[in-house]
Design an enzyme around this catalytic site. Structure first.
Site, PDB file in Angstrom:
ATOM      1  N   ARG A 230      53.912  32.543  69.905  1.00  0.00           N
ATOM      2  CA  ARG A 230      54.478  33.185  71.109  1.00  0.00           C
ATOM      3  C   ARG A 230      53.901  32.544  72.376  1.00  0.00           C
ATOM      4  O   ARG A 230      54.621  32.244  73.332  1.00  0.00           O
ATOM      5  CB  ARG A 230      54.165  34.672  71.074  1.00  0.00           C
ATOM      6  CG  ARG A 230      54.611  35.438  72.293  1.00  0.00           C
ATOM      7  CD  ARG A 230      54.312  36.921  72.088  1.00  0.00           C
ATOM      8  NE  ARG A 230      54.724  37.740  73.194  1.00  0.00           N
ATOM      9  CZ  ARG A 230      53.970  38.007  74.260  1.00  0.00           C
ATOM     10  NH1 ARG A 230      52.762  37.486  74.335  1.00  0.00           N
ATOM     11  NH2 ARG A 230      54.417  38.779  75.221  1.00  0.00           N
TER      12      ARG A 230
ATOM     13  N   VAL B  33      52.620  29.551  72.787  1.00  0.00           N
ATOM     14  CA  VAL B  33      53.088  28.172  72.994  1.00  0.00           C
ATOM     15  C   VAL B  33      54.526  28.190  73.518  1.00  0.00           C
ATOM     16  O   VAL B  33      54.870  27.472  74.475  1.00  0.00           O
ATOM     17  CB  VAL B  33      52.978  27.360  71.674  1.00  0.00           C
ATOM     18  CG1 VAL B  33      53.689  26.017  71.794  1.00  0.00           C
ATOM     19  CG2 VAL B  33      51.514  27.169  71.291  1.00  0.00           C
TER      20      VAL B  33
ATOM     21  N   ILE C 178      41.958  32.058  58.270  1.00  0.00           N
ATOM     22  CA  ILE C 178      41.020  33.188  58.159  1.00  0.00           C
ATOM     23  C   ILE C 178      39.605  32.710  57.842  1.00  0.00           C
ATOM     24  O   ILE C 178      38.645  33.430  58.036  1.00  0.00           O
ATOM     25  CB  ILE C 178      41.468  34.194  57.065  1.00  0.00           C
ATOM     26  CG1 ILE C 178      41.572  33.512  55.695  1.00  0.00           C
ATOM     27  CG2 ILE C 178      42.760  34.885  57.450  1.00  0.00           C
ATOM     28  CD1 ILE C 178      41.677  34.487  54.527  1.00  0.00           C
ATOM     29  N   ASP C 179      39.485  31.476  57.339  1.00  0.00           N
ATOM     30  CA  ASP C 179      38.214  31.031  56.753  1.00  0.00           C
ATOM     31  C   ASP C 179      37.104  30.729  57.769  1.00  0.00           C
ATOM     32  O   ASP C 179      35.939  30.666  57.402  1.00  0.00           O
ATOM     33  CB  ASP C 179      38.433  29.775  55.897  1.00  0.00           C
ATOM     34  CG  ASP C 179      39.386  30.029  54.746  1.00  0.00           C
ATOM     35  OD1 ASP C 179      39.418  31.172  54.251  1.00  0.00           O
ATOM     36  OD2 ASP C 179      40.111  29.091  54.336  1.00  0.00           O
TER      37      ASP C 179
ATOM     38  N   ARG D  26      25.718  53.047  42.056  1.00  0.00           N
ATOM     39  CA  ARG D  26      26.128  51.801  41.405  1.00  0.00           C
ATOM     40  C   ARG D  26      25.761  50.594  42.256  1.00  0.00           C
ATOM     41  O   ARG D  26      25.377  50.715  43.412  1.00  0.00           O
ATOM     42  CB  ARG D  26      27.652  51.792  41.253  1.00  0.00           C
ATOM     43  CG  ARG D  26      28.159  52.631  40.117  1.00  0.00           C
ATOM     44  CD  ARG D  26      29.678  52.493  40.029  1.00  0.00           C
ATOM     45  NE  ARG D  26      30.204  53.376  39.008  1.00  0.00           N
ATOM     46  CZ  ARG D  26      31.393  53.965  39.068  1.00  0.00           C
ATOM     47  NH1 ARG D  26      32.180  53.776  40.115  1.00  0.00           N
ATOM     48  NH2 ARG D  26      31.807  54.739  38.093  1.00  0.00           N
TER      49      ARG D  26
ATOM     50  N   GLY E 289      37.204  32.738  52.028  1.00  0.00           N
ATOM     51  CA  GLY E 289      36.445  31.850  52.908  1.00  0.00           C
ATOM     52  C   GLY E 289      36.542  30.391  52.491  1.00  0.00           C
ATOM     53  O   GLY E 289      35.977  29.517  53.128  1.00  0.00           O
TER      54      GLY E 289
ATOM     55  N   GLY F  33      25.762  45.932  56.278  1.00  0.00           N
ATOM     56  CA  GLY F  33      24.382  46.147  55.836  1.00  0.00           C
ATOM     57  C   GLY F  33      24.243  45.901  54.340  1.00  0.00           C
ATOM     58  O   GLY F  33      23.539  46.636  53.637  1.00  0.00           O
TER      59      GLY F  33
ATOM     60  N   LYS G 216      20.107  54.132  46.541  1.00  0.00           N
ATOM     61  CA  LYS G 216      21.321  54.870  46.163  1.00  0.00           C
ATOM     62  C   LYS G 216      22.464  53.957  45.741  1.00  0.00           C
ATOM     63  O   LYS G 216      23.346  54.338  44.982  1.00  0.00           O
ATOM     64  CB  LYS G 216      21.784  55.735  47.338  1.00  0.00           C
ATOM     65  CG  LYS G 216      20.995  57.037  47.421  1.00  0.00           C
ATOM     66  CD  LYS G 216      21.733  58.062  48.248  1.00  0.00           C
ATOM     67  CE  LYS G 216      21.689  57.663  49.712  1.00  0.00           C
ATOM     68  NZ  LYS G 216      22.223  58.628  50.633  1.00  0.00           N
TER      69      LYS G 216
ATOM     70  N   GLU H 118      33.956  33.527  47.714  1.00  0.00           N
ATOM     71  CA  GLU H 118      34.758  33.054  46.579  1.00  0.00           C
ATOM     72  C   GLU H 118      34.291  31.649  46.157  1.00  0.00           C
ATOM     73  O   GLU H 118      33.588  30.968  46.890  1.00  0.00           O
ATOM     74  CB  GLU H 118      36.244  33.023  46.958  1.00  0.00           C
ATOM     75  CG  GLU H 118      36.588  32.016  48.046  1.00  0.00           C
ATOM     76  CD  GLU H 118      38.076  32.006  48.394  1.00  0.00           C
ATOM     77  OE1 GLU H 118      38.900  32.512  47.618  1.00  0.00           O
ATOM     78  OE2 GLU H 118      38.406  31.481  49.481  1.00  0.00           O
TER      79      GLU H 118
END
Ligand code: ATP
Length: 322
Positions: A22, A24, A129-130, A165, A173, A188, A217, A225
């Protein structure tokens, strides 16, 4: 002086690509240029015909909030061959297009550089996105993806904590650890494992065992990846050797889509307008970045030589904050 410019998206899609398109188109029209969209990246450029079409203001109406790319994207291995690129150049010349904006990753940048060497000035915008492009602090799409990861991990944490767990969460990435690093800090996470920060498995196990014995906890382990070929087997080894019931989660393509964040929209708008400025100034074979909040341009070959570990110093936060 240029009169007609083209725009395409190439490689993996990323949220914010539409905002860049948009920007550009609107900047080009603002300066009196004709703007042409090219469907499906370099493949559309080579196939020509209806894949190359004139755009106006309304062609990019109502896309600012949409993920993906309205121009489609593709990978065309054959574009590395000069004879194939020559077909693209001929198609551009036929339409009278003098210059091109390419939104994509470093592979797309190489295509753009080589097209420039064949007489079509190209400017690359970092759409991935990487965040694996060293010539910009942030790529278009990274922030949105990061927020999607955070949303997912927040949900996983709730159930992980309720059951005491360990969650091993694999994020995207490609070969860049920034999505894991940033999401790990934002969440965190107890451990962050990236290509720049690999942790030997015995260390991972002994740290998690200590956490379990100290009645922690939950433990969240964020992993880039392409590090563990079988993430479920890795989780099973953690469970066996630490006491933590452990689940592996591969977030997958949910990370790629969705409405772009404000940060990505604004980044794309700034970079898109700047790309048109560069083409009007007669520049080609360059890529746009944002460095220290300034929009800048680099020669593509120079950009691709820069070291990729631009955010590595943030790793110290993992030790300090845990
Ligand atoms: P992502 O980061 O999302 O993977 P990318 O732009 O790096 O995006 P690639 O598949 O590497 O994705 O490249 C996109 C396209 O760019 C390729 O399909 C090919 O058409 C073109 N390309 C890649 N490398 C070159 C090269 N060396 N020369 C010419 N064209 C190239």
């Amino acid at each position: 002086m240029i009169h007609k410019i083209g725009i395409l998206t190439s490689g993996g899609d990323a949220p914010g690509m539409n905002c860049a398109i948009r920007a550009v188109v609107r900047a080009g029209l603002h300066y009196g240029l004709e703007v042409y969209g090219v469907m499906d990246g370099y493949r559309g450029l080579v196939e020509g015909g209806e894949n190359i079409f004139k755009m106006d203001r309304s062609s990019v109406s109502d896309i600012v909030n949409r993920g993906g790319t309205v121009l489609g994207t593709a990978r065309l291995r054959e574009f590395k061959e000069e004879s194939v690129r020559q077909i693209a150049v001929n198609n551009l010349r036929k339409t009278g297009i003098d210059a091109l904006v390419v939104i994509g990753g470093d592979g797309s940048y190489m295509g753009a550089k080589k097209l420039t060497e064949m007489g079509i000035d190209c400017v690359g915008l970092p759409g991935t996105i990487d965040n694996d492009i060293a010539s910009t602090d942030y790529t278009i799409g990274f922030d949105t993806c990061l927020n999607t990861i955070m949303y997912c991990v927040d949900h996983i944490r709730d159930t992980t904590e309720s059951h005491q767990r360990c969650a091993v969460i694999e994020v995207m990435g490609n070969h860049c650890g920034d999505l894991a690093l940033f999401s790990g800090i934002a969440e965190g996470a107890e451990m962050i494992i990236t290509p720049d920060h690999p942790i030997p498995e015995d260390e991972i196990i002994s740290s998690l065992k200590k956490m379990y014995e100290a009645k922690r906890k939950r433990a969240v382990v964020i992993v880039s990846e392409k590090i563990y070929p079988d993430i479920n087997a890795f989780a099973a080894r953690i469970q066996e050797q630490t006491g933590f019931e452990t689940k592996a989660e591969v977030l997958g393509r949910v990370q790629r889509g969705g409405s772009p964040s404000a940060f990505d929209r604004i980044l794309a708008a700034r970079m898109g307008a700047y790309a048109v400025d560069c083409l009007l100034a007669g520049k080609g074979g360059i890529c746009i970045g944002m460095v220290n909040n300034k929009i800048v341009d680099y020669d593509i070959y120079e950009a691709l030589k820069l070291p990729r570990d631009k955010h590595i110093s943030m790793l110290r936060l993992v030790d300090i904050l845990n």
